[in-house]
Design an enzyme around this catalytic site. Structure first.
Site, mmCIF file in Angstrom:
data_model
loop_
_atom_site.group_PDB
_atom_site.id
_atom_site.type_symbol
_atom_site.label_atom_id
_atom_site.label_comp_id
_atom_site.label_asym_id
_atom_site.label_seq_id
_atom_site.Cartn_x
_atom_site.Cartn_y
_atom_site.Cartn_z
ATOM 1 N N ARG A 1 -27.760 19.812 23.684
ATOM 2 C CA ARG A 1 -27.033 19.364 23.006
ATOM 3 C C ARG A 1 -26.443 18.227 24.017
ATOM 4 O O ARG A 1 -25.566 19.546 24.661
ATOM 5 C CB ARG A 1 -25.612 19.946 21.925
ATOM 6 C CG ARG A 1 -24.385 18.925 21.804
ATOM 7 C CD ARG A 1 -24.486 19.257 20.593
ATOM 8 N NE ARG A 1 -25.081 19.446 19.388
ATOM 9 C CZ ARG A 1 -24.676 19.154 18.019
ATOM 10 N NH1 ARG A 1 -23.381 19.428 18.147
ATOM 11 N NH2 ARG A 1 -25.434 19.297 16.646
ATOM 12 N N HIS B 1 -29.832 11.538 17.667
ATOM 13 C CA HIS B 1 -29.119 13.485 17.475
ATOM 14 C C HIS B 1 -31.024 13.172 15.492
ATOM 15 O O HIS B 1 -30.862 12.354 14.556
ATOM 16 C CB HIS B 1 -28.080 13.474 15.971
ATOM 17 C CG HIS B 1 -27.961 14.408 15.297
ATOM 18 N ND1 HIS B 1 -28.874 15.616 15.602
ATOM 19 C CD2 HIS B 1 -27.178 15.394 14.872
ATOM 20 C CE1 HIS B 1 -28.036 16.475 15.376
ATOM 21 N NE2 HIS B 1 -26.864 16.299 14.911
ATOM 22 N N GLN C 1 -31.413 15.906 13.180
ATOM 23 C CA GLN C 1 -30.635 15.330 11.801
ATOM 24 C C GLN C 1 -30.795 14.738 10.978
ATOM 25 O O GLN C 1 -31.510 14.844 9.237
ATOM 26 C CB GLN C 1 -29.287 15.336 12.115
ATOM 27 C CG GLN C 1 -27.888 14.563 11.253
ATOM 28 C CD GLN C 1 -27.400 16.168 10.530
ATOM 29 O OE1 GLN C 1 -27.565 16.926 11.396
ATOM 30 N NE2 GLN C 1 -27.583 16.233 9.261
ATOM 31 N N ASP D 1 -21.068 9.194 8.631
ATOM 32 C CA ASP D 1 -20.243 10.177 9.923
ATOM 33 C C ASP D 1 -19.060 10.081 10.483
ATOM 34 O O ASP D 1 -18.332 8.617 10.127
ATOM 35 C CB ASP D 1 -21.230 9.968 11.351
ATOM 36 C CG ASP D 1 -21.992 11.120 11.948
ATOM 37 O OD1 ASP D 1 -20.446 12.290 11.595
ATOM 38 O OD2 ASP D 1 -21.868 10.869 12.656
ATOM 39 N N CYS E 1 -23.708 14.040 7.954
ATOM 40 C CA CYS E 1 -24.639 15.550 8.784
ATOM 41 C C CYS E 1 -23.705 16.971 8.801
ATOM 42 O O CYS E 1 -23.539 17.863 9.391
ATOM 43 C CB CYS E 1 -24.463 14.558 10.004
ATOM 44 S SG CYS E 1 -23.167 14.505 11.238
ATOM 45 N N ARG F 1 -31.433 21.747 7.993
ATOM 46 C CA ARG F 1 -31.774 21.786 8.989
ATOM 47 C C ARG F 1 -32.816 23.240 9.940
ATOM 48 O O ARG F 1 -33.456 22.521 10.398
ATOM 49 C CB ARG F 1 -30.225 21.818 10.110
ATOM 50 C CG ARG F 1 -29.407 20.412 9.935
ATOM 51 C CD ARG F 1 -29.685 19.521 10.679
ATOM 52 N NE ARG F 1 -29.860 19.659 12.025
ATOM 53 C CZ ARG F 1 -28.933 19.673 13.316
ATOM 54 N NH1 ARG F 1 -27.487 19.272 12.180
ATOM 55 N NH2 ARG F 1 -29.284 19.770 13.919
HETATM 56 N N1 CP Z 1 -24.590 18.194 12.060
HETATM 57 C C1 CP Z 1 -24.068 18.456 13.056
HETATM 58 O O1 CP Z 1 -25.229 18.956 14.235
HETATM 59 O O2 CP Z 1 -23.527 19.594 13.082
HETATM 60 P P1 CP Z 1 -23.051 20.555 14.230
HETATM 61 O O3 CP Z 1 -22.332 19.692 15.118
HETATM 62 O O4 CP Z 1 -22.503 22.123 13.339
HETATM 63 O O5 CP Z 1 -24.253 20.994 14.946
HETATM 64 N N1 NVA Z 2 -21.400 11.507 15.389
HETATM 65 C C1 NVA Z 2 -21.629 13.436 15.930
HETATM 66 C C2 NVA Z 2 -22.449 13.760 14.827
HETATM 67 C C3 NVA Z 2 -21.589 15.389 15.068
HETATM 68 C C4 NVA Z 2 -22.766 16.395 14.393
HETATM 69 C C5 NVA Z 2 -20.978 12.837 17.023
HETATM 70 O O1 NVA Z 2 -21.677 12.797 18.168
HETATM 71 O O2 NVA Z 2 -20.063 14.163 17.498
#
Ligand code: CP
Ligand code: NVA
Length: 289
Positions: A97, A124, A127, A207, A247, A275
């Site tokens: 990430r 993502h 997701q 989101d 998400c 997930r």
């Molecule tokens: N939806 C998602 O990726 O959640 P987290 O940021 O908690 O991993």
């Molecule tokens: N769009 C959000 C998704 C979090 C899971 C971010 O990138 O923070």
């Protein structure tokens, strides 16, 4: 499939294969990935992704190491390339990430083991695979009207990729200046009016208005997105049996009201649970000998 960097590298058949395997593995513990080790490299916070990947690999008989740049020599200037080469000598896969999508591409370029994008500023993919699987469980089809309301962000970009693969009818409503950067296709409609996007929708998705890394833009964004809240008034325009998806993490009172996210149309926790199940299939396909 060697890596999972974005949905762009997948086709319909490969995604169907992931979903068939998800169904088979859901709720099961196996030894398919016995003694396989996963490195979970997280530059940003996470609740769902880090835990679901950890549990996924353990349920398949393997193990995982969670690392943030702070504990690694990356924080002292070691390159992503050297890091990727070294991790490849110990582990069997990297889940990453990152802030910059380029970091994932660099990791994948230099690693000799599979690399999975667990969120970048651009995409993502894990997701949206879980989201599609959840919709199929609930509605048995993807021949539906989808509405994305809010920011044209990383999750939205992955939805665009999915829409192109499955030829989905997707309406995207964002404020001016917050449109997705991903190229859209004929069946995807962009609008600045959430009501236009939600009209007759089967699935309504939103989101956060402020993604990780955009905290400094908070004031500007809260103002720009004010009219893009998913609430009861807006959802009167959706189909009567619409599904609401997010998400998570959610910000109640901002992109969605409590009434909607905690209401009967909301499937956010099934979405979050999936997930785990979908990622088990992804790990199996990428890591199994
Ligand atoms: N939806 C998602 O990726 O959640 P987290 O940021 O908690 O991993
Ligand atoms: N769009 C959000 C998704 C979090 C899971 C971010 O990138 O923070």
């Amino acid at each position: 499939m060697k890596n999972l960097i974005s949905l762009k590298s997948l086709n319909k058949e490969e995604i169907r294969k992931i979903f068939d395997l998800t169904k088979q593995l859901k709720g099961k513990k196996t030894k398919d990935l016995f003694e396989k080790n996963l490195v979970l490299y997280f530059e940003k916070p996470s609740t769902r992704t880090v835990v679901s990947f950890f549990v996924a690999i353990v349920q398949l008989g393997g193990d995982a190491i969670y690392l943030t740049p702070k504990e690694m020599q990356i924080s002292r200037g070691e390159t992503i390339a050297d890091t990727a080469k070294v991790l490849s000598r110990y582990a069997d896969g990297i889940v990453a990430r990152v802030y910059k999508h380029k970091t994932i591409e660099e990791l994948a370029h230099h690693a000799k083991i599979p690399v999975i994008n667990s969120l970048s500023d651009k995409y993502h993919p894990c997701q949206v695979l879980a989201d599609l699987y959840t919709i199929l469980e609930k509605k048995k089809t993807l021949d539906l009207n989808f509405a994305w309301i809010g920011d044209g962000n990383n999750v939205c970009n992955s939805w665009i990729n999915a829409a192109k693969i499955f030829n989905l009818k997707l309406n995207i409503a964002t404020p001016k200046g917050y449109e997705p950067r991903e190229r859209i296709s004929k069946k995807i409609k962009l609008t600045h009016n959430p009501e236009v996007a939600v009209k007759d929708a089967d699935v309504v998705i939103t989101d956060t208005w402020i993604s990780m890394g955009q905290e400094k833009e908070m004031k500007k964004r809260l103002k720009a997105f004010k009219k893009f809240q998913v609430n009861s008034k807006l959802l009167k325009l959706a189909k009567s049996d619409y599904l609401f998806m997010h998400c998570l993490p959610a910000h109640r009172g901002f992109e969605v009201t409590s009434k909607i996210i905690d209401g009967k149309h909301s499937i956010v926790f099934d979405e979050a649970e999936n997930r785990l199940h979908v990622q088990k299939a992804i790990l199996y396909l990428l890591l199994k000998d």
